[in-house]
Design a protein around this motif. Structure first.
Motif, PDB file in Angstrom:
ATOM      1  N   GLU A 124       0.838  -1.210   0.000  1.00  0.00           N
ATOM      2  CA  GLU A 124       0.000   0.000   0.000  1.00  0.00           C
ATOM      3  C   GLU A 124       0.873   1.260   0.000  1.00  0.00           C
ATOM      4  O   GLU A 124       0.530   2.250  -0.655  1.00  0.00           O
ATOM      5  CB  GLU A 124      -0.928   0.014   1.218  1.00  0.00           C
ATOM      6  CG  GLU A 124      -2.034  -1.035   1.158  1.00  0.00           C
ATOM      7  CD  GLU A 124      -3.079  -0.735   0.084  1.00  0.00           C
ATOM      8  OE1 GLU A 124      -3.574   0.401   0.031  1.00  0.00           O
ATOM      9  OE2 GLU A 124      -3.361  -1.641  -0.709  1.00  0.00           O
ATOM     10  N   THR A 125       1.972   1.214   0.734  1.00  0.00           N
ATOM     11  CA  THR A 125       2.869   2.375   0.777  1.00  0.00           C
ATOM     12  C   THR A 125       3.490   2.621  -0.605  1.00  0.00           C
ATOM     13  O   THR A 125       3.534   3.744  -1.091  1.00  0.00           O
ATOM     14  CB  THR A 125       3.983   2.158   1.825  1.00  0.00           C
ATOM     15  OG1 THR A 125       3.363   1.791   3.064  1.00  0.00           O
ATOM     16  CG2 THR A 125       4.816   3.415   2.022  1.00  0.00           C
TER      17      THR A 125
ATOM     18  N   LEU B 153       2.272   1.691  -3.412  1.00  0.00           N
ATOM     19  CA  LEU B 153       1.197   2.084  -4.332  1.00  0.00           C
ATOM     20  C   LEU B 153       0.961   3.596  -4.247  1.00  0.00           C
ATOM     21  O   LEU B 153       0.818   4.282  -5.270  1.00  0.00           O
ATOM     22  CB  LEU B 153      -0.085   1.320  -3.955  1.00  0.00           C
ATOM     23  CG  LEU B 153      -1.262   1.353  -4.935  1.00  0.00           C
ATOM     24  CD1 LEU B 153      -0.887   0.713  -6.268  1.00  0.00           C
ATOM     25  CD2 LEU B 153      -2.472   0.625  -4.334  1.00  0.00           C
ATOM     26  N   LEU B 154       0.963   4.098  -3.035  1.00  0.00           N
ATOM     27  CA  LEU B 154       0.776   5.541  -2.827  1.00  0.00           C
ATOM     28  C   LEU B 154       1.978   6.307  -3.388  1.00  0.00           C
ATOM     29  O   LEU B 154       1.813   7.366  -4.014  1.00  0.00           O
ATOM     30  CB  LEU B 154       0.624   5.804  -1.328  1.00  0.00           C
ATOM     31  CG  LEU B 154      -0.079   7.081  -0.879  1.00  0.00           C
ATOM     32  CD1 LEU B 154      -1.442   7.236  -1.538  1.00  0.00           C
ATOM     33  CD2 LEU B 154      -0.227   7.082   0.641  1.00  0.00           C
TER      34      LEU B 154
ATOM     35  N   LEU C 140       1.966  11.582   3.328  1.00  0.00           N
ATOM     36  CA  LEU C 140       1.252  10.333   3.624  1.00  0.00           C
ATOM     37  C   LEU C 140       2.176   9.126   3.497  1.00  0.00           C
ATOM     38  O   LEU C 140       2.111   8.188   4.306  1.00  0.00           O
ATOM     39  CB  LEU C 140       0.046  10.174   2.681  1.00  0.00           C
ATOM     40  CG  LEU C 140      -1.124  11.137   2.923  1.00  0.00           C
ATOM     41  CD1 LEU C 140      -2.150  11.038   1.791  1.00  0.00           C
ATOM     42  CD2 LEU C 140      -1.801  10.837   4.267  1.00  0.00           C
TER      43      LEU C 140
END
Lengths: 503, 503
Positions: A13-14, A16-17, A50
């Motif tokens: 997820e990291t 992907l961001l 983020l």
């Protein structure tokens, strides 16, 4: 989920961001209308924040520690889990060593320094840039202190680790010093040789649309997969690797200078094929990333130089020109083209330098940034030291600081320790290519017939598919059976250039 | 910070992240290589999830409640704070009704379904699309159930509220049924008239590059600002509004059919000018957004129809053609062009339909999606029902599903309840334009001279600058002094078309 599974899910997820941040950046360089810049800066800042938050949350540290405690996961150091844990531990420790206030100050200073650098370079006035360079250096030293370095190392090492894991200033010097002496000797021999090739591209009239079609054709033929990528225009060429299925190259075009666009596209396509060759099932984990900037650069240099400046390549490429440029190319022979892309000579500007002198440009920067970081050189003395070395290594008189120590953006961004990866890329490229030639008889004959699939397959198997499994030095040993050495590059350059220069 | 200030700061960050999602979507439609689709679906799902999380965090509910308790903030219902609180309350209440997992699933399914739709439409094979439509419908019904609807309403209403606040299926029917009868009557009169205009564009040879330059020129002249926007190519034209400084239009081109590209670009530029006309100081808050899809559509229709199909526009535009198409346009008169862009007649494709029949296409879709949502129609039966209604309303035989029920992207994106906003846009456009003509004497003479700034300024002041301050019905009353009525549209169509058709 086990702690390791949770860690990998979190990491995917990291990443992907972060890939979304990369797309925002790509779009800014290629598509963004001027009115959108302020909004885009806020978007980039938000995504960076983020990503940082996700990467440094204490839960990640707990998951890494819990996974490290399970011995089977790291029993085989080349296993998927061991490699991911090795890299995640390294990244987490480094990220959490930098206090948030320092990270923020670095980002702010980098942004204002780049603006100061642009203005100082335009006016060729180093005094305007000096306070910003000093501030960047101060923060770089603070950063190095946060990371720390071994007793036998130095501050530069702490920063270089971000770009080339395991690289130290002492290690770089051991390769660079003998390389420098050999390159200067070779340069002297070539300049004293009986021939002096010229650049023939200027003779060919090359409308922009034809250049675009031509370089796209070459990129496609050497193996860049356009169903998983694009080629666009930006002020400075780059390769943006969002995902093996979506790799984006950029270049720039100038009238009647297709040689520039061609070599930049072959260079970026080399990066692109590396990214396209990474294993998609490792996407979003450290394993699915390039091994280092140096290894990444070796892939771009292989296609730009070992292929794109070779005689067999031009035997093929010469035959393709009429399809794109009609009769305009009729008066230029294969021999002229091949010699023309191999013109060598001392020059002022790194990004326009040839295969021999390019590495001397890098050495000047490496020696100076090492001294700056160690406190052995004051920022105020940089121009004089820069100019002295250009005279000594390249026999070039630097007319002003804009074309001298302010020509590159890196230091204004606080990127110290980056430059040597360019020359490491040249060294790795030559050493890998020497091995590929030994493994694949008839390889260059295939180039002359426009078939580059053998080399691409070899690189896919020997370099790309490993991703980040082996550290750069281990990968080199594993692929070539030898540690990194200057010999393959020197042999390759001498064998190609001496005949062209009548030596 | 006061609770209201904290709420606005939080909202700006949420809108910023949503704008990043919009860019990912724009890129998917215009730039993304096929190999990047899977990765992009995950990116879109992630951003949608993060946006949903931020929008529904209980802190937002607390901040809204605390701000509502401060009476001055809402004392004047048209004040900035009252409007923002009105919209944030509505959005929060609706968003908290949708579980995060459902929001994420919808975004992912929408992305993969769109690609399935492209392929199914290319092959004209409804069976390839059906499972995706069924999945989208299932998620749409789940969503409607989460929102709920009044006892005298139906599931469709719950979704339509997202697009046009206050719109219900019953309410739409009350306008559509009489409008349908009037339009069919007008269509009958026109078809029985003494003249039959032809489409003259086919006579003009129009290379793609010339079409692109021409439509860009027109978009620029009517007032779209390219320093704050772009124009690209996609399968289905759209306008993506990231920020008033970065508004992106798309269109598509077909050989010798510049009329299609022109009207689609004028349409999208109308949306684009609305977005560029929103107040930047309200960016990232509800106030800085369009009032509704219907109002947004009124802006596109005004430029596409009231301007782009008017005789004065063509008096100007006719003179521009030689610059782009050379002698190819020499044989076509202003009168032929004006009549040609006003050809009316039953047809298969909504986006190519004329101003009269267009609304009948919308009515077919509205009735079918209402039945699909209510469970009165199965996805498998959609093609047959579609074809039956086209025969009944338009007297058209649908030859295949590509030109039938798969011609539009909306349902593949899970957008049910959206279609009627197109006809509401036509109604608002006609009513606003009638008022602009009354306010601005000599307006159409300026069109004939290529000056469109008067209308743009009027729209900026009367519609755009208000953003979301007034609900659609209130805005209409405020601007025109009357509630929405079908009369201005019917009057405008009859006055223009009857002479052209010799009625």
């Amino acid at each position: 989920m086990t702690p390791y599974e949770e860690l990998i899910a979190h990491t995917r997820e990291t990443y992907l961001l972060a890939a979304t941040g990369e797309l925002l950046q790509w779009d800014q360089e290629t598509m963004l209308p001027p009115g959108g810049i302020a909004h885009r800066s806020r978007q980039l800042g938000q995504i960076a924040g983020l990503v940082h938050e996700r990467a440094t949350t204490p839960r990640v540290g707990e998951l890494i520690a819990a996974s490290e405690a399970i011995r089977e996961l790291s029993a085989d150091p080349a296993s998927d889990s061991a490699v991911n844990l090795r890299e995640l531990r390294r990244d987490y420790d480094r990220a959490t060593k930098i206090p948030a206030a320092l990270a923020r100050e670095k980002a702010e200073v980098a942004a204002t320094s780049q603006h100061a650098w642009v203005e100082a370079r335009e006016k060729s006035d180093f005094s305007l840039f000096r306070p910003f360079l000093e501030k960047n250096l101060e923060l770089a030293r603070k950063t190095a202190e946060c990371y720390g370095w071994p007793a036998d190392g130095e501050p530069w090492d702490a920063l270089a680790e971000d770009f080339e894991p395991g690289m130290t200033a002492a290690g770089v010097s051991r390769v660079f010093v003998p390389l420098r002496e050999s390159l200067r000797k070779l340069l002297g021999e070539l300049m004293a040789g009986g021939r002096r090739p010229a650049r023939p591209f200027e003779k060919i009239v090359m409308p922009l649309a034809a250049q675009q079609a031509f370089v796209r054709h070459v990129a496609e033929r050497i193996g860049f997969d356009f169903s998983r990528g694009r080629l666009d225009v930006s002020a400075h060429p780059f390769c943006s690797g969002h995902d093996p299925g979506d790799i984006r190259l950029t270049t720039r075009y100038r009238d009647n200078r297709v040689g520039d666009a061609l070599s930049s596209v072959m260079h970026e396509a080399g990066h692109g094929m590396y990214h396209q060759g990474l294993r998609p099932d490792h996407g979003g984990t450290p394993l699915g990333q390039p091994a280092s900037l140096g290894i990444n650069e070796s892939q771009s240099r292989t296609w730009e130089n070992q292929v794109g400046r070779s005689e067999p390549f031009w035997r093929w490429c010469h035959g393709e020109l009429p399809r794109f440029f009609g009769d305009a190319a009729a008066g230029v022979s294969v021999e002229e083209l091949y010699a023309g892309v191999n013109v060598v000579g001392p020059s002022l500007i790194r990004v326009e330098a040839d295969e021999v002198t390019y590495n001397l440009h890098i050495m000047v920067r490496f020696e100076l940034e090492r001294a700056l970081m160690a406190g052995d050189l004051a920022a105020a003395d940089l121009p004089a030291e820069w100019n002295r070395r250009y005279k000594e290594y390249l026999d070039v008189v630097v007319p002003n600081d804009a074309q001298g120590c302010m020509q590159d953006v890196h230091w204004s961004m606080g990127a110290f320790g980056y430059f040597p990866t360019y020359t490491l890329g040249n060294l790795y490229a030559a050493q890998f290519f020497e091995k590929a030639l030994a493994d694949l008889p008839g390889l260059t004959d295939a180039f002359a017939a426009g078939d580059f699939s053998g080399l691409k397959r070899w690189l896919n198997q020997n370099i790309h598919a490993h991703g980040n499994r082996y550290r750069p030095a281990d990968l080199c040993q594993r692929v070539t059976g030898k540690p990194l050495s200057p010999e393959p590059l020197l042999k390759y350059l001498a064998a190609k250039l001496k005949p062209l220069y009548g030596v």
